[in-house]
Every structure is written in C-alpha cells, then in structure tokens.
Write an enzyme that holds these catalytic residues in place. Structure first.
Site, PDB file in Angstrom:
ATOM      1  N   SER A  97       0.828  -1.206   0.000  1.00 23.17           N
ATOM      2  CA  SER A  97       0.000   0.000   0.000  1.00 23.17           C
ATOM      3  C   SER A  97       0.861   1.254   0.000  1.00 23.17           C
ATOM      4  CB  SER A  97      -0.923   0.009   1.229  1.00 23.17           C
ATOM      5  OG  SER A  97      -1.827  -1.057   1.189  1.00 23.17           O
ATOM      6  N   GLU A  98       1.928   1.246   0.805  1.00 26.27           N
ATOM      7  CA  GLU A  98       2.865   2.366   0.818  1.00 26.27           C
ATOM      8  C   GLU A  98       4.292   1.895   1.033  1.00 26.27           C
ATOM      9  OE1 GLU A  98      -0.922   4.656   1.920  1.00 26.27           O
ATOM     10  OE2 GLU A  98       0.026   2.901   2.829  1.00 26.27           O
ATOM     11  N   THR A  99       5.201   2.658   0.445  1.00 21.11           N
ATOM     12  CA  THR A  99       6.638   2.531   0.653  1.00 21.11           C
ATOM     13  C   THR A  99       7.145   3.914   1.027  1.00 21.11           C
ATOM     14  OG1 THR A  99       6.855   0.733  -0.948  1.00 21.11           O
ATOM     15  CG2 THR A  99       8.841   2.001  -0.467  1.00 21.11           C
TER      16      THR A  99
ATOM     17  N   HIS B 296      -0.533   4.680   8.413  1.00 23.62           N
ATOM     18  CA  HIS B 296       0.263   3.508   8.787  1.00 23.62           C
ATOM     19  C   HIS B 296       1.721   3.666   8.369  1.00 23.62           C
ATOM     20  CE1 HIS B 296       0.507   1.248   4.902  1.00 23.62           C
ATOM     21  NE2 HIS B 296       1.309   0.433   5.559  1.00 23.62           N
TER      22      HIS B 296
END
Length: 275
Positions: free
Chosen positions: A46-48, A77
């Site tokens: 979802s995210e880096t 998050h």
C-alpha cells in the site's frame, strides 16, 4: 548500485502478520524521485516510504510516502511504521518524535507496543454533496438511503467517509472500483461485546490500492469527524482488514492535544536494499 538500510514493518496487527506492512528505506537522501516511485511499484505494498534528513529544525526526520500509483503528502500507517523503523535505526528511545512530510509536521509518540500519531488538520471537511454521496453509494453497489452520513475527512489522500448502519453492512460491500470517483472509507458499528467498536474498510483504486488493509489516515479523519460531531466519547476501537484476511486493530482517542491514532508496530524484515 548504492545500498540503503531497510525495514519492513507490520502496522496495526492484532496478531502476528495481521496488519498492514510498510517498506521503509532509511538514509534515503541520495535516491531520486523516479527511483522512489519505481521501488514503490516494485514492492507493491500500500505504501513505501523514504526517510530523509529534515528541512524543518523542529523535525527529527522527513518522510516521503509513495503508493504504487503515486506520492502522498500524508498517510497514517506509513507514519507509524516509519517512526518505528527510524527510532530502531538511530537507537532513539525518545517518547516523542516529530515527522516532517508533505502535509507539514506530524507529532508521534510511543504507545504500548507501538506508536500513536496526532491527526493532522483536515484539508477538506464537511458534509458531502448529494451528487457525491450518490456517486459514492453507486460505486459501493448500495442504495443511497443506506448511507447514514457522508463526510469529507481529507487529510492528504482525499478521503470521503460514509457512515453505514452496522459492521455487517460494511463487511458485505463488493465495490465497483471502476466507478469509484475518489478515495472512500466506510464505517459501521459492531454490537456490544464485538471484536471492536467499529468496522472500517478503505478503498483507493486510483492510487493502485483497491482496498487498503489497515488505514491510519482514514481513521484519523473519521476520528476528527466523530469526536467533533459528538458521535463517540473519548476513546473507541476499530477492526479493519477482515475481508482481506487481516486482523488490524486501531485505537482512536482524544485528549487535550487532539485526536490520536495508535496501534502496534512489529518489524519483520531488517537489512539493506540496493537501489
């Protein structure tokens, strides 16, 4: 290729491997924008995030946040997971941290087995128009009269939040992602004695994340709405990720400083990455 310190941190798990993982590249000042975007697509999380030296003297570090589809000014998050990774990397045991990111400065503090973030001010708030509410309901394949309220809770990603009658209704949703006009969050209450006070789901197909497992920014925005409207008292809990086989657990509370979103953080991968 240069090597950079790396952590992969599970955020908001209620049990092992049950939350939302974030890939964190540390000491990342030498990485260009294109490589950051490429690596985020490659991880397919979802995210880096990429942790850099701060430009604001009040901040401990600066964070850039990428989804597979692009960069975000703020996300929840990744904030908690990156705080955990940075503190571990530099050996910080400080109770309070300040993160610099696209939305500005975000306060972070230690809580139990994780961290809590202070909900940033909303970029857009207030009730959604009838047209936007109808479009949102259509993309969720529900009748508009099943929506108890629709509120903009945008703190960076662009969230519109829909309040539904109960958790079962939230869990039963089968969205039409091609018709989803903007990032959508949905929330409905569990009955007394349930696994949490509310069930939440988050949909962000425009950023390459059809359904996000567990979402800090959305829960921060909903918390700001719910506390401001008197829908909840001082503390409530959220379960998220159920449909995806996760067991995310989020605590949302309010004190004299504002609204806080907290959860566990657990590092499962530590080493280095070559970029």
């Amino acid at each position: 290729m240069p090597a950079y310190p790396f952590r992969q941190v599970d955020v908001f798990p209620d049990a092992a491997l049950g939350g939302n993982p974030v890939a964190v590249v540390l000491d990342a000042d030498g990485i260009d924008d294109a490589t950051m975007a490429d690596f985020a697509r490659w991880t397919n999380l979802s995210e880096t995030t990429f942790v850099l030296r701060p430009t604001n003297e009040r901040a401990d570090y600066r964070l850039r946040i990428f989804t597979p589809g692009g960069e975000l000014p703020f996300a929840g998050h990744p904030t908690l997971g990156s705080a955990s990774a940075w503190a571990d990397h530099v050996g910080s045991e400080a109770d309070r941290l300040v993160q610099e990111c696209g939305i500005g400065l975000v306060d972070v503090k230690r809580r139990d087995d994780g961290f809590a973030l202070a909900a940033p001010p909303l970029i857009r708030s207030g009730a959604a128009s009838a047209e936007d509410t109808v479009a949102a309901a259509r993309s969720l394949r529900i009748e508009v009269d099943h929506v108890l309220a629709a509120e903009w809770v945008d703190n960076g990603p662009g969230w519109l939040a829909l309040r539904l009658v109960d958790a079962d209704t939230v869990l039963a949703l089968v969205p039409d992602f091609e018709r989803m006009p903007f990032p959508l969050g949905v929330i409905g209450p569990h009955p007394a004695g349930g696994p949490a006070d509310f069930e939440v789901r988050a949909f962000v197909p425009g950023l390459g994340v059809p359904e996000d497992p567990v979402t800090g920014s959305l829960n921060a925005g909903i918390g700001t709405w719910f506390f401001g409207a008197g829908i909840v008292a001082d503390t409530y809990t959220v379960r998220q990720g159920t449909v995806l086989g996760r067991n995310g657990f989020v605590r949302v509370e309010r004190d004299d400083e504002g609204v806080w979103v907290s959860g566990a953080t657990r590092t499962h991968v530590a080493g280095e990455v070559t970029l």
